[in-house]
Each structure stands twice: as structure tokens, then as C-alpha cells.
Design an enzyme around this catalytic site. Structure first.
Site, PDB file in Angstrom:
ATOM      1  CD  GLU A  36      -1.749  -6.005   5.238  1.00 42.14           C
ATOM      2  OE1 GLU A  36      -1.399  -6.271   4.073  1.00 42.14           O
ATOM      3  OE2 GLU A  36      -2.220  -4.894   5.562  1.00 42.14           O
ATOM      4  CB  CYS A  95      -1.011  -0.029   1.148  1.00 39.20           C
ATOM      5  SG  CYS A  95      -2.347   1.166   0.877  1.00 39.20           S
ATOM      6  CG  HIS A 150      -3.810  -3.273   2.986  1.00 33.73           C
ATOM      7  ND1 HIS A 150      -2.760  -2.953   3.818  1.00 33.73           N
ATOM      8  CD2 HIS A 150      -4.293  -2.088   2.533  1.00 33.73           C
ATOM      9  CE1 HIS A 150      -2.619  -1.635   3.894  1.00 33.73           C
ATOM     10  NE2 HIS A 150      -3.539  -1.090   3.117  1.00 33.73           N
TER      11      HIS A 150
END
Ligand code: MN
Length: 240
Positions: A212, A105, A210
Site C-alpha cells: 500500500e 505485514c 507494505h
């Protein structure tokens, strides 16, 4: 021995350092040890990177436009020069060592700016396309809301082995002018750059989404990204 992954910290308004749990959890699940790097360590990045086997640039607030020679446009969000400063020093030091870099990001934007590129300070007001899609989703963090088309024969493509994947999206800035030596690895349907790779490094990947958050929600493609990164960091650790 597990590889240690240095992760840049999110900055609070009082300059406290923090990190969303999804980053550390995703690194741990992929077999690495996360180590949060706080603000204020510019002078010691060489010694810090001697303790780490990889660098993860995490998400956060906006990139200061001074870094790419621009004035702030009206929709620029919060900026923290203190964070920009430590991340620029870490990126430079990681490049010298050819250390694996995973930029997420804000991270992909910092990576591009550190190497001489620019960013749109606010897509909605600066990127003029009738095809513009929603990049600041209101859905939960692990939910994919738009697709990206993956560039064939890039590191990203070799890891995920798919040409089109669904990703989440929490950004209002995006890569604009590409830095030298970076290659577009994915774009959304409106033409926004969603992933970059530097092919001269064993692993230098930036993604605008993102992974994660998707990885901890069970997304297999996102997990592959963390596994590939941590495995490359392990190889780096063994060979350094
Ligand atoms: Mn997006």
C-alpha cells in the site's frame, strides 16, 4: 457497483482504532470502497462480512505468542489480544465464505497463525543465518530496500508476472512454521518467507511487505496487487 473491502484497524494503546491512509487510498485507486473494521465486533463478524466483498488484514503490532502455544521471547514487541481476537474471528468467517483475503505485514503472520502456523517473535534474535538481511528499514515507507524471489506458478506470480521484485520492509517478526494448506509465494535472499498463498481460495494472498505504501508512491507492481485483489472482490460480489 464497487466492491466493499473490510480493512482491520490498527490499535492504539488506549484501544482506539485507526488506519494509515495508504490502505484506504490504495483500495480506492484500485476501484474498491474501504470500510474500516474496529475492535470489539467478534460476535458480529458474519453480519459484517455480509456487508463486505473482501477482507484486508492490515499491518500493526506483534502477534501474541499464546496464539501458537509459545511463551514470549525477550524481543517480543507490543501485543493486543483484543485485535488478535477480532482478526481470528474475521479470518475464520472469511474462509467459510471463500471471501478474497489480502493479508499485509502483521496480516500474513495472523493468517499463518490462524491456520495453525507459528511466527518468529523477533527475527534478529531467533532466525539464525549468516545471510540475514535488514528487514526493519530506516528508509521512507514507499522506498524498496530488499528483493524477494517469487515462486513460479503461484497466484502472486500470475499477478505480477515477475520472478524478482523489490519491496519495502518494516517487520521484526516473520512466518516460521508454515500452516497446512499455505504455500510459500516469495522469499527474501536470507530465506525469510515474504509471501504466502492458499491455493484453494480464489484469492488468499499474504505479503510481508507494505504494497500500500509502494502503490501510493507509484510502484506499478504494488498497484497490480491491489487491482487483482479488488477485481477478485468484484467477481465475488457479483457471484455471491
Ligand atoms: Mn522483509
Amino acid at each position: 457497483m464497487k466492491p466493499v473491502i473490510g480493512i482491520t484497524a490498527f490499535v492504539e494503546d488506549d484501544l482506539s482504532s485507526g488506519l494509515n491512509a495508504a490502505y484506504s487510498k490504495s483500495i480506492i485507486e484500485a476501484g474498491g470502497i474501504p470500510l474500516i473494521i474496529p475492535l470489539g465486533v467478534e460476535a458480529d463478524v458474519a453480519q459484517i462480512l455480509s456487508l463486505t466483498d473482501g477482507l484486508l488484514l492490515s499491518g500493526g503490532h506483534d502477534v501474541h505468542p499464546f496464539l501458537f502455544g509459545a511463551e514470549p521471547t525477550p524481543k517480543l514487541g507490543k501485543v493486543h489480544p483484543e485485535r488478535d481476537s477480532v482478526e481470528l474471528a474475521l479470518i475464520e468467517a472469511a474462509f467459510i465464505r471463500k471471501m478474497p483475503i489480502f493479508a499485509i505485514c502483521r496480516g500474513i503472520q495472523m493468517l499463518n497463525v490462524a491456520l495453525g502456523g507459528t511466527v518468529y517473535q523477533d527475527i534478529d534474535s531467533e532466525y539464525h543465518s549468516s545471510k540475514l538481511i535488514k528487514h526493519k528499514q530506516q528508509a521512507a515507507r514507499g522506498v524498496a530496500t530488499h528483493y524477494v524471489n517469487v515462486t513460479p506458478n503461484t497466484l502472486l506470480h500470475s499477478i505480477i508476472e515477475e520472478e524478482k521484485i523489490a519491496v519495502n520492509s518494516f517487520h521484526h517478526q516473520a512466518v516460521n512454521v508454515l500452516a497446512e494448506n499455505l504455500i510459500v509465494a516469495a522469499k527474501s535472499s536470507d530465506g525469510i518467507i515474504e509471501a504466502l498463498v492458499h491455493e484453494e481460495l480464489p484469492f488468499c494472498l499474504g505479503v510481508q511487505w507494505h504494497p500500500e505504501e509502494q502503490a501510493i508512491s507509484g510502484d506499478e507492481v504494488a498497484k497490480k496487487l491491489f487491482t487483482a485483489f479488488v477485481n477478485t472482490c468484484l467477481k465475488f460480489k457479483v457471484e455471491r
